[in-house]
Design a protein around this motif. Structure first.
Motif, PDB file in Angstrom:
ATOM      1  N   HIS A 130       0.884  -1.168   0.000  1.00 12.53           N
ATOM      2  CA  HIS A 130       0.000   0.000   0.000  1.00 12.53           C
ATOM      3  C   HIS A 130       0.923   1.220   0.000  1.00 12.53           C
ATOM      4  N   VAL A 232       0.852   1.086   7.313  1.00  7.92           N
ATOM      5  CA  VAL A 232       0.450   2.080   8.308  1.00  7.92           C
ATOM      6  C   VAL A 232      -1.048   1.899   8.505  1.00  7.92           C
ATOM      7  N   GLU A 323       1.853  -2.709  11.290  1.00 10.27           N
ATOM      8  CA  GLU A 323       0.955  -1.574  11.063  1.00 10.27           C
ATOM      9  C   GLU A 323       1.431  -0.450  11.979  1.00 10.27           C
TER      10      GLU A 323
HETATM   11 ZN   LIG Z   1      -1.974  -1.224   4.394  1.00  9.18          ZN
END
Ligand SMILES: [Zn+2]
Length: 609
Positions: A130, A232, A323
């Motif tokens: 991402h 994140v 994360e």
């Molecule tokens: Zn992600």
């Protein structure tokens, strides 16, 4: 300065007339002022890792006065090319090409030269699946630089590192100031999905996208002992800055229990100690279940195999999902990631042997029953201590309801929150094998890309197999990840002698990736090719019979078979809607003739006997 340029560019994109204007606008839009909750002020020992701007190997993140910047694809690659040229420990390895034609590359750090010693444990750290969540790229640049020049080459004595700085390279270049509204920096961020609008962290089983296919080939080449997928968060506020997790954490059931035990008992305590020593606040990977009630509870966020951590557990590859917390500043998150990666290298060097034993133990598992289709629990299964952030609620004139306002201050009192896990809703029996027909070469190729061993049939063979008739297939009402998903909750089995053309494959389940084959090939599995809508042809029925033909045939069938006649009449009596529907009545007979399409709803992948 950068912000006003970006703002101007963004406004220019919105308004053609502004693009012609000579002077940038002077007023800020509401979204260019901070609207996120405040972050608690932070200082940590890891700040000493940041090199001075005078350092010739300073990274763009470090050189930025606010440490709120992450370089674009070209600048990142140029920097790594320089590092590759300057250090014998660093090597760039392209491993794929994106839909928009960008090279996807890994940076290999090793003392082994071009061919890595398979005797050494290997860490695969992946950033930018991402691309807005890019902390791993900036941390990886610093760490590799320090390995090359600043006294950390010893990290590579017993372990190898493969860093993917940007996996979703096209998404990384769809960048701007408005990609991640819930995230505090960097001020220019990439976009969550790929150029083809796909979320790569849903593609770990179906393997649709070139980026994911390239990643799987890289995995096959290097067989990492530890795979770290760096993200994140979105979601609730809390004190933790680096959260991470894995399937099977805290003794929860996993497809890789020995690996989960190693991560729980060996990895996690040492990692947390190291992060805390550097001023970070490590936490478990959890998700708030109610955004309007932060104390309502936490969930594991789902364990599905379409995600990196779910796939890793099914494939017996130790996989950690990081994360970092979105409301912490970019710099704090990058430094936490650096500490994480450096510590992971040290742990692999020290404890890699015991990790490999755990991997071998899990790869030898052949459960008779494979649990699948996990869904969130209705009731909490545990209570978790939680480091909360103070908050209040207020009435929002915008939403017209009560909203949470996070206050940016640590709650000195620990919270005790109910924890909701997941449970399986489907139990699949382990057959000895599956047969996939040759004409679904696309699916066979995906099985191979997974590393699943398949045995091709050299010639056409008629085999006694068990086939599945799908009773209640249902198409989803919307598209998801480029597919229209199909669920089937009931199947009946039929023993058949079935002919598989040459080039069809037998997929034995007695192999380390046997569970993965079952999850992919059983149509009821929510992670299967069928569930992703990749075998929709089975839903179409071919041929029909004219009323003038079936009506007299049906009358003959009743005359010849009193039992059939009685069954028909009972149905007429019991179901007035059926009785009033001439087409349905005739179809009832058609289905009982040998003219009816025998392959309708007959799943083309068979279970071996
Ligand atoms: Zn992600």
């Amino acid at each position: 300065m950068m912000r006003s340029i970006v703002l101007f560019a963004a406004l220019a994109a919105l308004s053609p007339s502004l693009a012609m204007s000579q002077t940038p606008p002077t007023t800020k839009a509401p979204w260019d002022d901070s609207f996120l909750p405040p972050a608690p002020s932070w200082q940590g020992a890891s700040q000493a890792l940041i090199r001075d701007r005078a350092d010739p190997w300073v990274t763009a993140f470090e050189a930025d006065p606010g440490h709120d910047f992450s370089p674009d694809y070209v600048e990142t690659r140029q920097w790594f090319d320089r590092l590759d040229a300057a250090s014998p420990l660093i090597r760039i390895e392209p491993f794929g090409v994106s839909p928009e034609g960008r090279e996807i590359y890994a940076v290999i750090a090793s003392k082994d030269g071009a061919k890595l010693d398979p005797g050494k444990p290997l860490l695969l750290a992946q950033a930018g699946i991402h691309p807005g969540e890019i902390d791993g790229k900036d941390a990886g640049m610093m760490l590799l630089r320090d390995i090359a020049f600043n006294g950390k080459a010893g990290l590579l004595d017993k372990v190898n590192l493969v860093l993917i700085p940007i996996l979703s390279v096209d998404g990384h270049e769809r960048s701007g100031a408005y990609s991640r509204p819930n995230q505090r920096g960097p001020r220019i961020q990439g976009w969550r999905n790929t150029a083809t609008n796909q979320n790569l962290n849903r593609d770990f089983l179906k393997l649709d996208q070139p980026e994911m296919q390239a990643l799987k080939a890289l995995h096959a080449r290097y067989r990492p002992d530890l795979y770290v997928d760096i993200h994140v968060t979105d979601g609730m506020d809390y004190q933790y800055d680096v959260t991470y997790g894995f399937n099977g954490e805290d003794g929860v059931w996993s497809r890789s229990p020995a690996i989960a035990r190693w991560l729980d008992a060996t990895f996690k305590p040492a990692m947390n100690k190291s992060l805390e020593a550097e001023g970070h606040i490590p936490g478990e990977l959890v998700f708030g279940i109610d955004e309007h009630d932060p104390k309502a509870g936490l969930s594991d966020g789902g364990l599905g195999e379409r995600y990196s951590n779910g796939w890793g557990a099914a494939a017996h590859i130790p996989t950690i999902l990081i994360e970092n917390h979105s409301l912490k500043p970019h710099a704090q998150r990058v430094l936490g990631t650096y500490v994480f990666l450096e510590t992971a290298l040290k742990l692999l060097a020290d404890k890699g042997t015991s990790l490999r034993a755990a991997i071998d133990e899990d790869r030898a598992l052949r459960p008779a029953q494979v649990l699948a289709n996990f869904v969130a629990d209705d009731r909490p299964t545990a209570t978790r201590a939680f480091k909360g952030i103070l908050y209040e609620t207020y009435h929002s004139p915008a939403s017209g309801r009560s909203e949470v306002r996070w206050l940016g201050k640590a709650d000195p009192k620990p919270w005790a929150l109910p924890f909701y896990g997941s449970h399986p809703t489907l139990t699949l029996k382990r057959p000895t094998a599956y047969y996939v027909p040759s004409y679904r070469k696309d699916l066979i190729d995906r099985l191979k890309l997974h590393g699943i061993t398949v045995e091709p049939l050299a010639s056409s063979q008629t085999l006694p197999v068990e086939m599945l008739r799908l009773t209640d297939p249902k198409l989803a009402g919307r598209a998801n990840e480029g597919h229209v998903q199909i669920t089937v909750t009931q199947v009946t089995t039929e023993a058949r002698d079935w002919t598989f053309p040459a080039g069809s494959v037998r997929v034995p389940t007695d192999q380390p990736l046997g569970d993965l084959a079952i999850l992919l090939l059983e149509p009821q599995s929510s992670e299967s090719f069928f569930a992703w809508g990749m075998i929709p042809e089975v839903l179409s029925r071919v041929e029909y019979i004219e009323p003038y033909a079936i009506a007299p045939l049906a009358e003959k069938m009743m005359a010849a078979d009193p039992k059939l006649k009685a069954a028909f009449e009972a149905k007429l009596a019991a179901e007035p809607k059926f009785a009033a529907d001439p087409e349905a009545r005739l179809a009832w007979f058609y289905r009982r003739t040998p003219f009816y399409d025998d392959r309708h709803l007959l799943y083309p992948i068979a279970r071996g006997k």
